[in-house]
Motif scaffolding. Structure first.
Motif, mmCIF file in Angstrom:
data_model
loop_
_atom_site.group_PDB
_atom_site.id
_atom_site.type_symbol
_atom_site.label_atom_id
_atom_site.label_comp_id
_atom_site.label_asym_id
_atom_site.label_seq_id
_atom_site.Cartn_x
_atom_site.Cartn_y
_atom_site.Cartn_z
ATOM 1 N N UNK A 234 0.786 -1.222 0.000
ATOM 2 C CA UNK A 234 0.000 0.000 0.000
ATOM 3 C C UNK A 234 0.816 1.269 0.000
ATOM 4 N N UNK A 235 2.131 1.156 0.058
ATOM 5 C CA UNK A 235 3.000 2.334 0.120
ATOM 6 C C UNK A 235 3.688 2.571 -1.219
ATOM 7 N N UNK A 236 3.921 3.839 -1.534
ATOM 8 C CA UNK A 236 4.828 4.165 -2.620
ATOM 9 C C UNK A 236 6.254 4.007 -2.102
ATOM 10 N N UNK A 237 7.222 4.058 -2.986
ATOM 11 C CA UNK A 237 8.617 3.943 -2.560
ATOM 12 C C UNK A 237 8.994 5.101 -1.638
ATOM 13 N N UNK A 238 8.503 6.289 -1.929
ATOM 14 C CA UNK A 238 8.805 7.454 -1.088
ATOM 15 C C UNK A 238 8.227 7.273 0.305
ATOM 16 N N UNK A 239 6.987 6.806 0.377
ATOM 17 C CA UNK A 239 6.356 6.565 1.680
ATOM 18 C C UNK A 239 7.093 5.464 2.441
ATOM 19 N N UNK A 240 7.528 4.442 1.719
ATOM 20 C CA UNK A 240 8.267 3.353 2.355
ATOM 21 C C UNK A 240 9.573 3.865 2.945
ATOM 22 N N UNK A 241 10.260 4.738 2.202
ATOM 23 C CA UNK A 241 11.510 5.307 2.683
ATOM 24 C C UNK A 241 11.285 6.127 3.949
ATOM 25 N N UNK A 242 10.241 6.939 3.934
ATOM 26 C CA UNK A 242 9.941 7.777 5.099
ATOM 27 C C UNK A 242 9.586 6.916 6.306
ATOM 28 N N UNK A 243 8.810 5.858 6.093
ATOM 29 C CA UNK A 243 8.430 4.968 7.190
ATOM 30 C C UNK A 243 9.672 4.290 7.778
ATOM 31 N N UNK A 244 10.541 3.817 6.914
ATOM 32 C CA UNK A 244 11.772 3.173 7.370
ATOM 33 C C UNK A 244 12.612 4.142 8.203
ATOM 34 N N UNK A 245 12.742 5.357 7.725
ATOM 35 C CA UNK A 245 13.584 6.353 8.405
ATOM 36 C C UNK A 245 12.999 6.786 9.749
ATOM 37 N N UNK A 246 11.722 6.515 9.981
ATOM 38 C CA UNK A 246 11.087 6.917 11.233
ATOM 39 C C UNK A 246 11.306 5.903 12.357
ATOM 40 N N UNK A 247 11.845 4.743 12.029
ATOM 41 C CA UNK A 247 12.000 3.670 13.008
ATOM 42 C C UNK A 247 13.279 3.875 13.822
#
Length: 317
Positions: A234-247
């Motif tokens: 359900x995520x775009x690559x940009x959203x996936x990157x942002x989610x990863x960086x928030x962990x």
């Protein structure tokens, strides 16, 4: 024939077979090709749009524990479309409505449509489902032509991979951790490990045909993958990157070979990995390019690769 697709991958298959005019209804997640957005939406998610990843995981598990779907079917909208065929799936309650979701609604229809349920576990199943959809929609030749085209692309890609590997030092294949959800972490299942193997890598967690399952951050650290891929559904690559960086990652995360060597990537799961349809071929190109940078792939595949940089790393958890 009037067709309703409750599955994004089925919608892509139907359009690829030239059935765009026959498709009259879709799910809220059927967003490719763009023309699918003009069709009547007959299914909606019961999960709030603003739910956090961890909240989504909790709600999905609660629905599953009660034997309920995370989707609701708009019975009146479906009835108004008078479909001859409904395409759904019986693989994942998080992916689309299942046949059980339709049973009580269709029981009240005077003229009951045919229901085609897809259940692919590996790449072979995906390609067979394309042929099955072609048979059910009286487009067998179009389906055969699509499969032939897919086969030619896979053959050419495999030849490139084999040629590249012949010029590399002998050794174990590069290891890959493919994360299809990040909070908590679920690793890719079903056809994803097979895709990684085709591209010349080894999935450190998943096994072909096995469903996705949960692992911990410490499990990923212990696995020491050479490549780390964040591709939540359900995520775009940009959203996936942002989610990863928030962990906030545990100590030792920065010592994972993939992180240390800059081989951590965000990819668009919906487009190329989580939907069992024709665009999995591009997903295979993407993985091949990641594992073998010298390989020549399509512009679409090359543009889909998003490196992740400057992620947070906690000193301890």
């Amino acid at each position: 024939m009037r067709i309703v697709s409750l599955l994004p991958s089925a919608t892509e298959i139907l359009f690829a077979l030239g059935l765009d005019q026959q498709v009259v209804g879709v799910s809220h997640e059927c967003d490719f090709p763009q023309a699918a957005g003009s069709k009547t939406v007959v299914i909606h998610s019961r999960i709030p749009k603003d739910a956090s990843p961890s909240e989504i995981d909790r709600l999905v598990r609660e629905f599953s524990a009660r034997g309920e779907s995370v989707y609701s079917v708009d019975a009146e909208a479906l009835r108004s479309l008078s479909p001859d065929l409904i395409v759904t799936q019986d693989l994942c309650r998080v992916c689309a409505a299942s046949p059980e979701d339709l049973a009580s609604i269709l029981a009240n229809f005077e003229s009951k449509p045919e229901v085609l349920s897809l259940n692919p576990l590996d790449l072979g199943d995906v390609w067979r489902d394309i042929l099955l959809v072609g048979e059910q929609t009286f487009r067998p030749h179009a389906a055969e032509k699509l499969i032939e085209s897919i086969g030619e692309k896979l053959g050419a890609l495999e030849q490139k991979i084999n040629s590249t590997e012949l010029h590399q030092p002998l050794g174990d294949p590069p290891t890959v951790a493919f994360m299809e959800w990040l909070q908590p972490i679920y690793v890719g299942g079903h056809w994803v490990p097979e895709m990684i193997k085709f591209a010349g890598g080894r999935d450190v967690f998943g096994e072909p045909s096995r469903p996705s399952f949960r692992v911990t951050l410490d499990d990923v650290v212990a696995a020491q993958p050479d490549f780390l891929i964040a591709a939540p559904c359900g995520y775009t690559a940009t959203q996936a990157s942002e989610e990863y960086r928030s962990i906030a990652f545990p100590s030792g995360w920065q010592d994972i070979p993939a992180v240390r060597n800059g081989c951590t990537y965000a990819l668009d799961a919906n487009s190329y990995f989580s939907r069992p349809g024709p665009r999995l071929v591009t997903g295979l190109e993407i993985l091949a390019k990641l594992l073998h940078p010298a390989i020549d792939v399509s512009r679409e595949a090359e543009a889909a690769i998003v490196p992740i940089v400057a992620a947070k790393h906690a000193t301890s958890v």
